[in-house]
Write a protein that holds these residues in place. Structure first.
Motif: not given
Length: 294
Positions: A217-237
């Motif tokens: 639910a982070n609009e600054w993340s490239p994964e915003d609005g997507r299903v991700v695994s608990v051990d996924h990650g990105c630079g907008a943590h």
């Protein structure tokens, strides 16, 4: 009266008769010219190649095959079946057809439209047909008549649908998400300093998949609005940070257009027509000097 076991005899089981292999009829096998003429009658000129074989299909029934020279029909064979009546000498043509060989170039097996679709093919105005026996779905919750129990199932558990995901459907979806670009084995996840499970923008999904997946639910993340695994990650943590360094002040810019830095160059006295056009006390215009010198 009793009968001893020694006096009992068992009749042997009848042996299964083997199918007799048809023999190659000499008259039908020798009718190569007749078969070629029949193939050339229906084929395009020059597309019936060399004779390949004569194969026995039955008693006095032989198929002659010829190479097909049609462009785009690699490996296909012109097949002409000839036969003759019992105790007759004349050989006649039974049928002519074009059949694929073992290495023939053929189109893929035909599939109905609903089975040809692949994920991502459904457009904004498309509608998929309903699968009555979809193995990925199972029967959903049915009303029991107990108001309290039905309210719990429909509103609290999110049921009330005709069908829900079956265990097979959940397993396939979880495998697809986890092994895809939403799992831990992607470049963005491997370079992340924190996992999604520790991020404040991570929303766990409901049901049995909440232990492995959630929604970003982070609009600054490239994964915003997507299903991700608990051990996924990105630079907008939400909890990771970077070392902030003081910025150096920018160097001052030199204004090259300032008149203080310009060199003053004197002008020569006008000559010729320009001197007559300009009075002794009037300033000399640069345009006039230029025109006078031409």
């Amino acid at each position: 009266m009793s009968v001893s076991e020694e006096t009992i005899t068992t009749a042997p089981a009848p042996k299964a008769r083997r199918a007799r292999k048809p023999t190659l009829d000499a008259a039908a096998a020798g009718a190569v010219d007749l078969a070629r003429a029949a193939a050339e009658e229906i084929a395009e000129p020059g597309t019936v190649g060399e004779h390949l074989e004569a194969r026995a299909e039955g008693d006095r029934l032989v198929s002659h095959t010829f190479a097909c020279l049609l462009p785009g029909y690699r490996g296909w064979r012109w097949t002409v079946t000839v036969t003759r009546a019992s105790r007759a000498r004349n050989v006649t043509v039974n049928e002519v057809c074009l059949l694929p060989g073992d290495d023939a170039l053929q189109p893929p097996q035909w599939l109905p439209w609903a089975q040809r679709l692949a994920p991502g093919d459904v457009g904004p105005q498309d509608t998929l047909p309903r699968k009555a026996d979809d193995p990925l779905l199972e029967q959903g919750f049915e009303a029991t008549g107990d108001e309290d129990l039905d309210q719990l199932a429909i509103y609290e558990l999110g049921l009330g649908r005709e069908r829900v995901l079956s265990p097979l459907g959940r397993d396939e979806a979880a495998t697809r998400w986890y092994e895809g670009d939403r799992g831990p084995r992607t470049e963005i996840a491997e370079n992340a300093k924190g996992q999604c499970s520790t991020c404040g923008f991570f929303l766990a999904v409901a049901g049995s998949l909440r232990q492995v997946f959630g929604v970003c639910a982070n609009e600054w993340s490239p994964e915003d609005g997507r299903v991700v695994s608990v051990d996924h990650g990105c630079g907008a943590h939400s909890e990771t940070d970077v070392e902030v360094t003081a910025e150096e002040p920018a160097r001052p810019l030199i204004d090259d257009l300032s008149p203080d830095g310009l060199e003053v160059v004197g002008l020569e006295a006008p000559t010729g027509d320009a001197r007559d056009a300009v009075g002794p006390d009037e300033p000399v215009e640069l345009d006039a000097v230029a025109e006078g010198g031409r």
